[in-house]
Each structure stands twice: as C-alpha cells, then as structure tokens.
Design an enzyme around this catalytic site. Structure first.
Site, PDB file in Angstrom:
ATOM      1  N   ASP A  34      12.240  -3.728   7.993  1.00 23.87           N
ATOM      2  CA  ASP A  34      11.075  -3.089   7.059  1.00 23.87           C
ATOM      3  C   ASP A  34      11.555  -2.129   5.941  1.00 23.87           C
ATOM      4  O   ASP A  34      12.529  -1.180   6.368  1.00 23.87           O
ATOM      5  CB  ASP A  34      10.143  -2.362   8.139  1.00 23.87           C
ATOM      6  CG  ASP A  34       8.830  -2.389   7.499  1.00 23.87           C
ATOM      7  OD1 ASP A  34       7.837  -3.126   7.884  1.00 23.87           O
ATOM      8  OD2 ASP A  34       8.508  -1.555   6.543  1.00 23.87           O
ATOM      9  N   ILE A  35      10.944  -2.144   4.932  1.00 20.23           N
ATOM     10  CA  ILE A  35      11.389  -1.152   3.647  1.00 20.23           C
ATOM     11  C   ILE A  35      10.914   0.484   4.301  1.00 20.23           C
ATOM     12  O   ILE A  35      11.603   1.239   3.835  1.00 20.23           O
ATOM     13  CB  ILE A  35      10.871  -1.522   2.576  1.00 20.23           C
ATOM     14  CG1 ILE A  35      11.466  -1.073   1.353  1.00 20.23           C
ATOM     15  CG2 ILE A  35       9.278  -1.294   2.427  1.00 20.23           C
ATOM     16  CD1 ILE A  35      11.055  -1.741  -0.125  1.00 20.23           C
ATOM     17  N   ASN A  94       0.126  -7.564  13.203  1.00 19.56           N
ATOM     18  CA  ASN A  94      -1.067  -7.181  12.710  1.00 19.56           C
ATOM     19  C   ASN A  94      -1.839  -8.503  12.093  1.00 19.56           C
ATOM     20  O   ASN A  94      -1.198  -9.263  11.182  1.00 19.56           O
ATOM     21  CB  ASN A  94      -0.833  -6.090  11.477  1.00 19.56           C
ATOM     22  CG  ASN A  94      -0.273  -4.839  12.176  1.00 19.56           C
ATOM     23  OD1 ASN A  94      -0.609  -4.585  13.291  1.00 19.56           O
ATOM     24  ND2 ASN A  94       0.316  -4.035  11.486  1.00 19.56           N
ATOM     25  N   GLY A 100      -5.185  -4.575  10.505  1.00 18.31           N
ATOM     26  CA  GLY A 100      -4.409  -3.393   9.785  1.00 18.31           C
ATOM     27  C   GLY A 100      -3.277  -4.304   9.019  1.00 18.31           C
ATOM     28  O   GLY A 100      -2.057  -3.893   8.875  1.00 18.31           O
ATOM     29  N   GLN A 101      -3.426  -5.720   8.806  1.00 12.97           N
ATOM     30  CA  GLN A 101      -2.416  -6.488   7.914  1.00 12.97           C
ATOM     31  C   GLN A 101      -2.634  -6.172   6.736  1.00 12.97           C
ATOM     32  O   GLN A 101      -3.671  -6.133   6.208  1.00 12.97           O
ATOM     33  CB  GLN A 101      -2.973  -7.845   8.184  1.00 12.97           C
ATOM     34  CG  GLN A 101      -1.695  -8.992   7.624  1.00 12.97           C
ATOM     35  CD  GLN A 101      -1.938 -10.207   7.866  1.00 12.97           C
ATOM     36  OE1 GLN A 101      -3.298 -10.814   8.606  1.00 12.97           O
ATOM     37  NE2 GLN A 101      -1.105 -11.050   7.593  1.00 12.97           N
ATOM     38  N   HIS A 107       3.834 -11.798   9.800  1.00  9.95           N
ATOM     39  CA  HIS A 107       5.200 -11.247  10.353  1.00  9.95           C
ATOM     40  C   HIS A 107       5.121 -10.756  11.591  1.00  9.95           C
ATOM     41  O   HIS A 107       4.007  -9.888  11.877  1.00  9.95           O
ATOM     42  CB  HIS A 107       5.521 -10.309   9.057  1.00  9.95           C
ATOM     43  CG  HIS A 107       4.468  -9.472   8.690  1.00  9.95           C
ATOM     44  ND1 HIS A 107       3.594  -9.691   7.964  1.00  9.95           N
ATOM     45  CD2 HIS A 107       3.999  -8.022   9.067  1.00  9.95           C
ATOM     46  CE1 HIS A 107       2.518  -8.724   7.839  1.00  9.95           C
ATOM     47  NE2 HIS A 107       3.234  -7.629   8.188  1.00  9.95           N
ATOM     48  N   HIS A 109       6.302  -7.699  13.496  1.00  8.21           N
ATOM     49  CA  HIS A 109       7.182  -6.352  13.602  1.00  8.21           C
ATOM     50  C   HIS A 109       7.955  -6.319  14.937  1.00  8.21           C
ATOM     51  O   HIS A 109       7.516  -6.536  16.065  1.00  8.21           O
ATOM     52  CB  HIS A 109       6.477  -5.298  13.593  1.00  8.21           C
ATOM     53  CG  HIS A 109       5.560  -4.901  12.311  1.00  8.21           C
ATOM     54  ND1 HIS A 109       5.916  -4.108  11.378  1.00  8.21           N
ATOM     55  CD2 HIS A 109       4.272  -5.462  12.070  1.00  8.21           C
ATOM     56  CE1 HIS A 109       4.878  -4.291  10.364  1.00  8.21           C
ATOM     57  NE2 HIS A 109       4.055  -5.277  10.956  1.00  8.21           N
TER      58      HIS A 109
HETATM   59  P1  5GP Z   1       1.579  -4.865   7.887  1.00  9.22           P
HETATM   60  O1  5GP Z   1       0.457  -3.959   7.607  1.00  9.22           O
HETATM   61  O2  5GP Z   1       1.064  -6.246   6.722  1.00  9.22           O
HETATM   62  O3  5GP Z   1       1.526  -5.696   9.311  1.00  9.22           O
HETATM   63  O4  5GP Z   1       3.181  -4.714   7.541  1.00  9.22           O
HETATM   64  C1  5GP Z   1       3.505  -4.959   6.290  1.00  9.22           C
HETATM   65  C2  5GP Z   1       4.886  -4.386   6.455  1.00  9.22           C
HETATM   66  O5  5GP Z   1       6.057  -4.712   5.430  1.00  9.22           O
HETATM   67  C3  5GP Z   1       4.997  -2.761   6.174  1.00  9.22           C
HETATM   68  O6  5GP Z   1       5.696  -2.278   7.463  1.00  9.22           O
HETATM   69  C4  5GP Z   1       5.648  -2.418   4.952  1.00  9.22           C
HETATM   70  O7  5GP Z   1       6.644  -1.386   5.199  1.00  9.22           O
HETATM   71  C5  5GP Z   1       6.482  -3.745   4.776  1.00  9.22           C
HETATM   72  N1  5GP Z   1       7.007  -4.357   3.464  1.00  9.22           N
HETATM   73  C6  5GP Z   1       6.092  -4.167   2.296  1.00  9.22           C
HETATM   74  N2  5GP Z   1       6.688  -4.629   1.304  1.00  9.22           N
HETATM   75  C7  5GP Z   1       7.973  -4.759   1.494  1.00  9.22           C
HETATM   76  C8  5GP Z   1       9.070  -5.236   1.082  1.00  9.22           C
HETATM   77  O8  5GP Z   1       9.008  -5.583  -0.490  1.00  9.22           O
HETATM   78  N3  5GP Z   1      10.420  -5.162   1.627  1.00  9.22           N
HETATM   79  C9  5GP Z   1      10.626  -5.016   2.897  1.00  9.22           C
HETATM   80  N4  5GP Z   1      11.411  -4.967   3.578  1.00  9.22           N
HETATM   81  N5  5GP Z   1       9.333  -4.656   3.706  1.00  9.22           N
HETATM   82  C10 5GP Z   1       8.194  -4.854   3.040  1.00  9.22           C
END
Ligand code: 5GP
Ligand code: ZN
Length: 120
Positions: A34-35, A94, A100-101, A107, A109
C-alpha cells in the site's frame, strides 16, 4: 472480453502502467505494498481481473477468493508479520461507500507488525 477497466488505477498497476512495489504475482492475483501504509506491514491483494468490489463476486470466483485468503498468511509472514498468536495480522475488505471503499477494484488489505500502528 476485456478484463481491465481503462480508468481503474489498480488495473493500471496490474498492467505496469503505474509503478508498484510488488510482493507476489501469479496468473490470477497481484499483490503490492500500500502506498500509504497504516501498519509496519501493509499490502494489498487483488485479482488481476477487474472486479469492482466484493459486492460483484459470483460463485465462479470462489476459488479465486479462496486462493487469496489462503495466500494471505504466507505472504504476511514473508513480509515481516510475527507468528500467531503473539503476532498475526488484520485482513480488511472495504466494500462500497458505507464500507469505506475508495478504489473500486476489489482489494484485500493485509496489515500487521508490532503496534502501535498509524491507523487501525
Ligand atoms: P480502500 O479505502 O479503497 O479500501 O483502500 C485503497 C487503498 O489503496 C488505500 O489504502 C490507499 O493507500 C491505496 N492506494 C491508492 N492508490 C494507490 C496507488 O497508486 N498505489 C498503491 N500502492 N496503493 C494505492
Ligand atoms: Zn480495475
């Protein structure tokens, strides 16, 4: 049939159009850090095929999701999570706005490592 969504950042990561720090890859699954990590270990496990969220899963995805969930503990250990039960890890999927998606490509986590964490 096109398995990618042209506007999806995670599809672009799978295709290599956006760089990522890869943890694992096979024909069906891509795993990357995760970034913006919440925890000392924080990676995302995604199907390579664009599936918007868990809400779109079909019965034919059972083995794909089983493979992801079975692989999670192995990769967690390889990435530095400590063994169960003192260690362990957290798995979050999520789904939708209420869930919270933010990125609409399914994906999983996986987070772990010694606490405290930045979040979660
Ligand atoms: P969500 O809230 O959709 O469950 O989480 C999305 C996750 O994707 C977040 O934790 C965010 O930091 C990660 N993320 C978003 N854009 C990028 C990206 O371009 N590269 C990586 N490695 N992670 C990302
Ligand atoms: Zn996608």
């Amino acid at each position: 049939m096109n398995h990618f969504d042209a506007d999806c950042i995670f599809c672009k990561i799978v295709k290599g159009e956006i760089p990522s720090n890869k943890v694992y890859e096979d024909d069906d699954i891509y795993v990357f850090h995760d970034i913006s990590p919440w925890a000392p270990v924080h990676f995302l496990m995604i199907p390579k095929r664009h599936i918007a969220s868990m809400a779109q899963l079909e019965e034919s995805d059972t083995s794909l999701m089983g493979k992801i969930m079975t692989l999670a503990p192995k990769l967690a250990m390889e990435e530095g999570c400590r063994p169960y039960p003192e260690g362990g890890f957290r798995v979050i999927v999520n789904t939708g706005d209420d869930g919270g998606q933010e990125v609409h490509h399914l994906h999983v986590h996986v987070m772990g490592g010694p606490r405290p964490w930045a979040k979660g």
